[in-house]
Motif scaffolding. Structure first.
Motif, PDB file in Angstrom:
ATOM      1  N   VAL A 231     -49.685  12.374 -27.337  1.00 14.44           N
ATOM      2  CA  VAL A 231     -49.310  12.868 -26.016  1.00 14.44           C
ATOM      3  C   VAL A 231     -47.845  12.570 -25.740  1.00 14.44           C
ATOM      4  CG1 VAL A 231     -49.943  10.774 -24.748  1.00 14.44           C
ATOM      5  CG2 VAL A 231     -50.066  12.997 -23.612  1.00 14.44           C
ATOM      6  N   ASN A 232     -47.316  11.535 -26.412  1.00 10.90           N
ATOM      7  CA  ASN A 232     -45.902  11.194 -26.250  1.00 10.90           C
ATOM      8  C   ASN A 232     -44.989  12.345 -26.671  1.00 10.90           C
ATOM      9  OD1 ASN A 232     -46.406   8.551 -25.342  1.00 10.90           O
ATOM     10  ND2 ASN A 232     -46.659   7.825 -27.443  1.00 10.90           N
ATOM     11  N   ARG A 233     -45.488  13.176 -27.577  1.00  3.49           N
ATOM     12  CA  ARG A 233     -44.644  14.265 -28.064  1.00  3.49           C
ATOM     13  C   ARG A 233     -44.360  15.284 -26.966  1.00  3.49           C
ATOM     14  NH1 ARG A 233     -46.383  14.883 -34.393  1.00  3.49           N
ATOM     15  NH2 ARG A 233     -47.041  12.733 -34.649  1.00  3.49           N
ATOM     16  N   PHE A 234     -45.312  15.477 -26.074  1.00  2.00           N
ATOM     17  CA  PHE A 234     -45.060  16.371 -24.958  1.00  2.00           C
ATOM     18  C   PHE A 234     -44.074  15.731 -23.975  1.00  2.00           C
ATOM     19  CE2 PHE A 234     -49.158  17.932 -26.531  1.00  2.00           C
ATOM     20  CZ  PHE A 234     -48.891  19.286 -26.605  1.00  2.00           C
ATOM     21  N   ILE A 235     -44.182  14.425 -23.800  1.00  4.29           N
ATOM     22  CA  ILE A 235     -43.227  13.715 -22.949  1.00  4.29           C
ATOM     23  C   ILE A 235     -41.826  13.819 -23.543  1.00  4.29           C
ATOM     24  CG2 ILE A 235     -42.552  11.440 -22.059  1.00  4.29           C
ATOM     25  CD1 ILE A 235     -45.514  10.699 -21.954  1.00  4.29           C
ATOM     26  N   ILE A 236     -41.726  13.628 -24.866  1.00  5.15           N
ATOM     27  CA  ILE A 236     -40.439  13.743 -25.559  1.00  5.15           C
ATOM     28  C   ILE A 236     -39.894  15.157 -25.451  1.00  5.15           C
ATOM     29  CG2 ILE A 236     -39.321  13.665 -27.833  1.00  5.15           C
ATOM     30  CD1 ILE A 236     -41.373  11.472 -28.566  1.00  5.15           C
ATOM     31  N   LEU A 237     -40.771  16.138 -25.631  1.00  2.83           N
ATOM     32  CA  LEU A 237     -40.360  17.542 -25.600  1.00  2.83           C
ATOM     33  C   LEU A 237     -39.692  17.889 -24.274  1.00  2.83           C
ATOM     34  CD1 LEU A 237     -40.449  20.326 -27.054  1.00  2.83           C
ATOM     35  CD2 LEU A 237     -42.640  20.711 -25.902  1.00  2.83           C
ATOM     36  N   PHE A 238     -40.289  17.455 -23.168  1.00  6.18           N
ATOM     37  CA  PHE A 238     -39.756  17.808 -21.851  1.00  6.18           C
ATOM     38  C   PHE A 238     -38.589  16.912 -21.436  1.00  6.18           C
ATOM     39  CE2 PHE A 238     -44.178  19.455 -21.492  1.00  6.18           C
ATOM     40  CZ  PHE A 238     -43.839  20.792 -21.326  1.00  6.18           C
ATOM     41  N   ALA A 239     -38.556  15.672 -21.927  1.00  5.40           N
ATOM     42  CA  ALA A 239     -37.508  14.743 -21.506  1.00  5.40           C
ATOM     43  C   ALA A 239     -36.289  14.752 -22.426  1.00  5.40           C
ATOM     44  CB  ALA A 239     -38.068  13.323 -21.421  1.00  5.40           C
ATOM     45  N   LEU A 240     -36.521  14.918 -23.756  1.00  7.05           N
ATOM     46  CA  LEU A 240     -35.431  14.781 -24.719  1.00  7.05           C
ATOM     47  C   LEU A 240     -35.171  16.041 -25.539  1.00  7.05           C
ATOM     48  CD1 LEU A 240     -36.290  11.192 -26.053  1.00  7.05           C
ATOM     49  CD2 LEU A 240     -34.720  11.815 -24.204  1.00  7.05           C
ATOM     50  N   GLY A 241     -36.113  16.988 -25.563  1.00  2.00           N
ATOM     51  CA  GLY A 241     -35.898  18.231 -26.285  1.00  2.00           C
ATOM     52  C   GLY A 241     -36.619  18.314 -27.610  1.00  2.00           C
ATOM     53  N   VAL A 242     -36.618  19.517 -28.211  1.00  2.00           N
ATOM     54  CA  VAL A 242     -37.389  19.776 -29.424  1.00  2.00           C
ATOM     55  C   VAL A 242     -36.807  19.058 -30.644  1.00  2.00           C
ATOM     56  CG1 VAL A 242     -36.130  21.869 -30.081  1.00  2.00           C
ATOM     57  CG2 VAL A 242     -38.539  21.622 -30.717  1.00  2.00           C
ATOM     58  N   ASP A 243     -35.489  18.838 -30.689  1.00  3.60           N
ATOM     59  CA  ASP A 243     -34.892  18.128 -31.816  1.00  3.60           C
ATOM     60  C   ASP A 243     -35.388  16.683 -31.885  1.00  3.60           C
ATOM     61  OD1 ASP A 243     -33.574  20.402 -32.467  1.00  3.60           O
ATOM     62  OD2 ASP A 243     -31.545  19.609 -32.177  1.00  3.60           O
ATOM     63  N   ALA A 244     -35.447  16.034 -30.727  1.00  2.00           N
ATOM     64  CA  ALA A 244     -35.952  14.657 -30.669  1.00  2.00           C
ATOM     65  C   ALA A 244     -37.419  14.620 -31.081  1.00  2.00           C
ATOM     66  CB  ALA A 244     -35.785  14.093 -29.259  1.00  2.00           C
ATOM     67  N   ASN A 245     -38.149  15.676 -30.736  1.00  2.32           N
ATOM     68  CA  ASN A 245     -39.555  15.759 -31.136  1.00  2.32           C
ATOM     69  C   ASN A 245     -39.685  15.856 -32.651  1.00  2.32           C
ATOM     70  OD1 ASN A 245     -42.207  15.738 -30.016  1.00  2.32           O
ATOM     71  ND2 ASN A 245     -42.438  17.870 -30.608  1.00  2.32           N
ATOM     72  N   GLY A 246     -38.719  16.554 -33.284  1.00  2.00           N
ATOM     73  CA  GLY A 246     -38.718  16.645 -34.739  1.00  2.00           C
ATOM     74  C   GLY A 246     -38.480  15.292 -35.388  1.00  2.00           C
ATOM     75  N   ILE A 247     -37.555  14.509 -34.817  1.00  2.00           N
ATOM     76  CA  ILE A 247     -37.287  13.160 -35.328  1.00  2.00           C
ATOM     77  C   ILE A 247     -38.530  12.280 -35.186  1.00  2.00           C
ATOM     78  CG2 ILE A 247     -35.989  11.031 -34.911  1.00  2.00           C
ATOM     79  CD1 ILE A 247     -34.298  13.052 -36.284  1.00  2.00           C
ATOM     80  N   PHE A 248     -39.163  12.351 -34.021  1.00  5.81           N
ATOM     81  CA  PHE A 248     -40.364  11.544 -33.780  1.00  5.81           C
ATOM     82  C   PHE A 248     -41.508  11.975 -34.690  1.00  5.81           C
ATOM     83  CE2 PHE A 248     -44.161  10.281 -31.274  1.00  5.81           C
ATOM     84  CZ  PHE A 248     -43.876   8.926 -31.138  1.00  5.81           C
ATOM     85  N   ALA A 249     -41.570  13.288 -34.965  1.00  7.86           N
ATOM     86  CA  ALA A 249     -42.604  13.805 -35.860  1.00  7.86           C
ATOM     87  C   ALA A 249     -42.476  13.180 -37.244  1.00  7.86           C
ATOM     88  CB  ALA A 249     -42.504  15.323 -35.960  1.00  7.86           C
ATOM     89  N   LEU A 250     -41.240  13.081 -37.766  1.00  7.86           N
ATOM     90  CA  LEU A 250     -41.039  12.473 -39.074  1.00  7.86           C
ATOM     91  C   LEU A 250     -41.339  10.978 -39.035  1.00  7.86           C
ATOM     92  CD1 LEU A 250     -40.202  12.863 -41.997  1.00  7.86           C
ATOM     93  CD2 LEU A 250     -37.841  12.416 -41.317  1.00  7.86           C
ATOM     94  N   SER A 251     -40.964  10.321 -37.942  1.00  8.52           N
ATOM     95  CA  SER A 251     -41.267   8.888 -37.796  1.00  8.52           C
ATOM     96  C   SER A 251     -42.761   8.637 -37.900  1.00  8.52           C
ATOM     97  CB  SER A 251     -40.751   8.377 -36.443  1.00  8.52           C
ATOM     98  OG  SER A 251     -39.363   8.497 -36.339  1.00  8.52           O
ATOM     99  N   ASN A 252     -43.558   9.585 -37.407  1.00 11.36           N
ATOM    100  CA  ASN A 252     -45.008   9.428 -37.439  1.00 11.36           C
ATOM    101  C   ASN A 252     -45.610   9.727 -38.804  1.00 11.36           C
ATOM    102  OD1 ASN A 252     -46.615   8.753 -34.919  1.00 11.36           O
ATOM    103  ND2 ASN A 252     -45.042  10.079 -34.080  1.00 11.36           N
ATOM    104  N   ARG A 253     -44.878  10.429 -39.671  1.00 15.70           N
ATOM    105  CA  ARG A 253     -45.399  10.727 -41.002  1.00 15.70           C
ATOM    106  C   ARG A 253     -45.547   9.455 -41.826  1.00 15.70           C
ATOM    107  NH1 ARG A 253     -47.692  15.550 -40.508  1.00 15.70           N
ATOM    108  NH2 ARG A 253     -46.236  17.159 -39.811  1.00 15.70           N
ATOM    109  N   PHE A 254     -44.620   8.541 -41.681  1.00 10.93           N
ATOM    110  CA  PHE A 254     -44.622   7.363 -42.540  1.00 10.93           C
ATOM    111  C   PHE A 254     -45.743   6.362 -42.227  1.00 10.93           C
ATOM    112  CE2 PHE A 254     -40.774   9.297 -43.728  1.00 10.93           C
ATOM    113  CZ  PHE A 254     -40.384   8.763 -44.949  1.00 10.93           C
ATOM    114  N   PRO A 255     -46.104   6.153 -40.969  1.00  8.29           N
ATOM    115  CA  PRO A 255     -47.274   5.314 -40.703  1.00  8.29           C
ATOM    116  C   PRO A 255     -48.561   5.861 -41.320  1.00  8.29           C
ATOM    117  CG  PRO A 255     -45.945   5.475 -38.740  1.00  8.29           C
ATOM    118  CD  PRO A 255     -45.353   6.430 -39.732  1.00  8.29           C
ATOM    119  N   SER A 256     -48.535   7.138 -41.739  1.00  9.88           N
ATOM    120  CA  SER A 256     -49.717   7.695 -42.397  1.00  9.88           C
ATOM    121  C   SER A 256     -50.038   6.958 -43.693  1.00  9.88           C
ATOM    122  CB  SER A 256     -49.510   9.186 -42.689  1.00  9.88           C
ATOM    123  OG  SER A 256     -48.470   9.388 -43.621  1.00  9.88           O
TER     124      SER A 256
END
Length: 477
Positions: A231-256
């Motif tokens: 749900v944080n990704r929607f918060i990031i999307l509206f507050a920081l933009g789609v580029d920041a969401n892309g960075i956060f998306a990659l950050s989440n890949r590694f905890p996998s």
């Protein structure tokens, strides 16, 4: 075979089918970052996030009900198996049809990008998950693992064809997902012979009501990673933009990487914990396994924290390099999420799933509050911290709640030591100094082998005995 031996045996079986699938999300990082731009990656990640969110609501977690009901069947009673499968499958299909019609009507007023692909992926993912859980409930663990391995192969090959060869970018990834999932469903349905268990005369309103009462509290628990993190990704999307969401998306890949270990272990742990739920040795077994699991989780967090910046530099494009700053907190979040999931199995064994619902809701509220209120001040650190605190809250609440049916004895001294080492390494890596980075790697290696010494010795002995059992006695003499 001991309870620990059975747990390890099941874990090894699940590992065969799930290791590749879980590694895939990590291995696909270079392909996604080099063939997609930040906006495409953010859109794709948002699409999968939405699928993850909606799937449990649409299926009402009837796959979990089917699995739990099938575990209660004794002596392969075909009639009871048919009852569990027929009733749960009916609810699953009816709800999916209803959603599809509602979604089609919505499209008349609001156009959703990739709407057709989205709807197909949502249905196929749900159906594959249902068939996999049914296979587990029927005791077909090896088939479950085979399907996981096959799906990984299909997705890898189709992604290369559509994305690398045909250069279809985001469209190619979606087509690869649809085709691969559909092939896996056909194979699984055929090998499990599920059609033999579908009988309309076993449909029962009472049975459906009972299964739904068990299943609905599992919805927030199943999407807890979404509720607490995605749900944080929607918060990031509206507050920081789609580029920041892309960075956060990659950050989440590694905890996998930690999720690879967790998801495989949890499958085996779920089988074993439910099987011994009424046993007198339940409390001691829960406590023993949890303390070993806790140590393993923290050593993985420490190891990944120590090497993340170098791995990101190696496998991702330079535009995504800063994503490593947020990974240590997310690693810790995954650890506490796994501790929460460990205790969650106790609710399943007792069929008292309401506690899963309430604890997840409380954790979700804490996460959203922290993320929303602080994202404009500390950027992407806000959702990371919110995620971690949310899962800590869930874990603490479940420790208190589950005392009613399992008395877990936690080694708090070990917990304090592991947390201390984790925080020390998390601080040292931020210094961006080669010498401190080397020190962190040495600490990680030492902690991995010293803290898990007993586990490693047990694993070595188990594997040695397993191989010995395949060698004829006359060959060993």
């Amino acid at each position: 075979m001991s309870q620990s031996g059975k747990l390890l045996k099941n874990a090894l079986i699940y590992t065969v089918g799930n290791l590749g699938a879980k590694l895939l999300s990590f291995l696909m990082v270079p392909l996604y970052t080099f063939y997609l731009n930040k906006a495409d990656l953010g859109t794709y990640d948002l699409l999968l996030t939405t699928v993850t969110l909606l799937a449990p609501f649409i299926s009402i977690q009837m796959a979990e009900s089917a699995y739990r009901w099938l575990l209660d069947v004794k002596d392969n009673d075909h009639n009871r198996q048919s009852t569990a499968i027929s009733n749960s499958l009916l609810v699953f299909l009816v709800n999916n049809i209803a959603f599809t019609l509602l979604f089609a009507i919505t499209q008349l007023f609001y156009k959703v990008p990739y709407a057709t692909e989205f709807a197909i992926i949502l249905f196929l993912n749900g159906l594959l998950g249902y068939l996999q859980q049914t296979a587990r409930g029927l005791g077909l663990n090896k088939l479950y693992s085979f399907i996981g391995f096959s799906l990984t192969f299909f997705i890898l090959v189709s992604n290369v064809v559509f994305v690398v060869v045909l250069k279809m970018r985001l469209d190619g990834i979606l087509y690869a997902t649809i085709i691969s999932t559909l092939v896996a469903i056909v194979i699984l349905a055929n090998r499990s012979k599920i059609h033999q268990y579908i009988r309309f005369n076993t449909i029962s309103k009472k049975e459906i009501k009972s299964m739904m009462a068990y299943a609905w509290p599992l919805i927030p628990n199943t999407i807890s990673w979404w509720l607490i993190n995605e749900v944080n990704r929607f918060i990031i999307l509206f507050a920081l933009g789609v580029d920041a969401n892309g960075i956060f998306a990659l950050s989440n890949r590694f905890p996998s990487i930690i999720l690879i270990v967790n998801s495989i272990f949890m499958l085996a742990w779920q089988d074993q914990a439910i099987a011994i739920h009424d046993s007198e040795e339940k409390d001691a077994f829960y406590s023993k396994i949890f303390n070993v699991f806790l140590t393993l989780e923290f050593t993985l967090v420490i190891a990944l924290t120590a090497v993340s910046k170098y791995v990101v530099k190696l496998v991702a494009s330079p535009a995504f390099f800063n994503s490593w700053y947020y990974m240590p907190i997310l690693y810790l979040s995954v650890a506490f999420a796994s501790f929460s999931a460990f205790l969650g199995v106790g609710y399943l064994g007792s069929k008292k799933t309401k506690g899963l619902f309430t604890t997840t809701v409380y954790g979700s509220i804490i996460n959203v509050a922290i993320s929303y209120l602080s994202v404009r001040y500390i950027g992407l650190y806000a959702p990371c911290i919110g995620t971690c605190v949310g899962f800590v809250i869930i874990w603490v609440l479940r420790i208190r709640q589950t005392r009613a049916f399992v008395k877990l004895k936690i080694n708090y001294t070990n917990l304090a030591v592991m947390l201390g080492v984790t925080f020390a390494v998390m601080y040292l890596v931020t210094l961006n100094n080669l010498y401190t980075d080397v020190l962190c790697i040495l600490i990680a290696v030492a902690t991995l082998f010293i803290a898990n010494k007993s586990l490693l010795q047990y694993l070595y002995g188990f594997v040695q005995k397993s191989f010995a059992s395949f060698i004829p006695k006359h060959s060993r003499s």
